[in-house]
Scaffold this active site. Sequence first.
Site, short mmCIF file in Angstrom:
data_model
loop_
_atom_site.label_atom_id
_atom_site.label_comp_id
_atom_site.label_asym_id
_atom_site.label_seq_id
_atom_site.Cartn_x
_atom_site.Cartn_y
_atom_site.Cartn_z
N LYS A 241 -4.69 -5.50 -5.23
CA LYS A 241 -5.50 -4.40 -5.73
C LYS A 241 -5.97 -4.68 -7.15
O LYS A 241 -5.21 -5.11 -8.00
CB LYS A 241 -4.67 -3.11 -5.69
CG LYS A 241 -5.50 -1.85 -5.83
CD LYS A 241 -4.63 -0.63 -5.60
CE LYS A 241 -5.44 0.64 -5.64
NZ LYS A 241 -4.60 1.84 -5.40
N ARG B 108 2.63 -3.30 -0.61
CA ARG B 108 1.60 -2.66 0.19
C ARG B 108 1.48 -3.44 1.50
O ARG B 108 1.68 -4.65 1.54
CB ARG B 108 0.27 -2.65 -0.55
CG ARG B 108 0.30 -1.97 -1.92
CD ARG B 108 -1.05 -2.09 -2.60
NE ARG B 108 -1.08 -1.45 -3.92
CZ ARG B 108 -0.88 -2.08 -5.07
NH1 ARG B 108 -0.62 -3.38 -5.08
NH2 ARG B 108 -0.92 -1.42 -6.22
N ARG C 175 6.75 2.26 0.58
CA ARG C 175 6.54 1.95 -0.84
C ARG C 175 7.12 3.08 -1.70
O ARG C 175 7.78 2.81 -2.71
CB ARG C 175 5.05 1.76 -1.11
CG ARG C 175 4.67 1.29 -2.51
CD ARG C 175 3.22 0.84 -2.49
NE ARG C 175 2.65 0.62 -3.80
CZ ARG C 175 2.76 -0.51 -4.48
NH1 ARG C 175 3.44 -1.53 -3.97
NH2 ARG C 175 2.19 -0.64 -5.67
N HIS D 98 2.90 3.46 4.65
CA HIS D 98 2.82 3.35 3.18
C HIS D 98 3.98 4.07 2.50
O HIS D 98 4.28 3.79 1.33
CB HIS D 98 1.49 3.93 2.69
CG HIS D 98 1.23 3.67 1.24
ND1 HIS D 98 0.97 2.40 0.74
CD2 HIS D 98 1.20 4.50 0.17
CE1 HIS D 98 0.78 2.47 -0.56
NE2 HIS D 98 0.92 3.73 -0.94
N HIS E 101 1.73 -2.36 -10.70
CA HIS E 101 1.01 -1.40 -11.53
C HIS E 101 0.92 -1.92 -12.96
O HIS E 101 1.83 -2.59 -13.44
CB HIS E 101 1.69 -0.04 -11.53
CG HIS E 101 1.69 0.62 -10.19
ND1 HIS E 101 2.67 1.49 -9.77
CD2 HIS E 101 0.81 0.54 -9.16
CE1 HIS E 101 2.41 1.92 -8.55
NE2 HIS E 101 1.29 1.35 -8.16
N TYR F 246 4.87 7.53 -7.29
CA TYR F 246 5.84 7.12 -6.28
C TYR F 246 7.25 7.63 -6.57
O TYR F 246 8.17 7.36 -5.80
CB TYR F 246 5.86 5.60 -6.17
CG TYR F 246 4.58 5.02 -5.65
CD1 TYR F 246 4.38 4.84 -4.28
CD2 TYR F 246 3.53 4.70 -6.50
CE1 TYR F 246 3.19 4.34 -3.79
CE2 TYR F 246 2.33 4.19 -6.02
CZ TYR F 246 2.18 4.01 -4.66
OH TYR F 246 0.99 3.52 -4.18
#
Length: 327
Positions: free
Chosen positions: A175, A150, A253, A250, A284, A293
């Site tokens: 995150k 990110r 990614r 972004h 994640h 994604y």
Amino acid sequence: MTILFRSPLAFRLQGFWQTQCRAGQRGFATGKILLYLDRFLMAEIASGDTITREVAERWFESMDHLSPGTRINRMSVLRQFCLYLSHFDPRTCIVHRIYMPRRRHSAPYIYRPNEVRRIVAAARRIGPHGTLRPLVMATVIGLLYSTGLRIGEALKLDVADVDLQRRVLHIRNTKFKKSRYVPISPSTAAHLAAYLRRLRKSGGAATPQSPFFVTTRGNRGSQSGVTTAFLDIVRTLRIRAPTGRGPRIHDFRHSFCVNRLLAWYRSGDNLYAKLPVLSTYVGHTTVSGTEVYLHATAELLESAGKRFREHFAVPPIPRPRHRYARS
């Protein structure tokens, strides 16, 4: 503790916000929306009242002038707060999920290798000349494309977080307050080493806690500054139109995840075993978080089809030659 709210539900708003913060749920953004709600409730309810259906409807109507995304965020926070408040006051209106509008996400842009090369080359030419800014932009873009980080994760890197000997990046407090280690390729490590030498030559990277990516003033690079410069580049290259939506920073990614999946398809790897690795790499906790994604590009569909034919297609039965056919 200081109470931030002033409406008749100030105490409950404070308790809900603290609960959200402890759960790691975007405390700053939620608190900002709760302040708007608190200001609204000051004129709508009296002491001892709660949020009724009529109050909720007036809250929704007051947001007609806002963008769809902003309205969805504020409605979502109200729904969560009403669920919390109903435990203390059963008269509270519960906004059912089916009445919440759905977000519409535009399809991400998957950058092709030649486009990335053009973007990096253009980044090396941006001004002001004689400063680190062109090198910073080119290095950030290359890092995002090669690792899927990110943008906020890349800009938060300190010098100590970049271990070029082991070829590992330490991504801290990202995150949902998670940290992880991200291995990098030898070529990425070589580019980062060249950037670091240039940074130190210009007087930066004085301590291990110094920012790795800096502005022209030597401060840590800002996400807004990098994003604005990136949009100028892709508009100049006509990869994105001068106005409206288009390829974003972004999307590097998304491109990374799709390219990694494509490489595994082509090498014949077991995707069921590899997808959890990809999820961990990009930060994640579950594979379902990474599914957002993974997009079906033409190259990916071609590789998937070829792999299917190699494993499951039935070979055609050869036709017998007629015995009277000429040889």
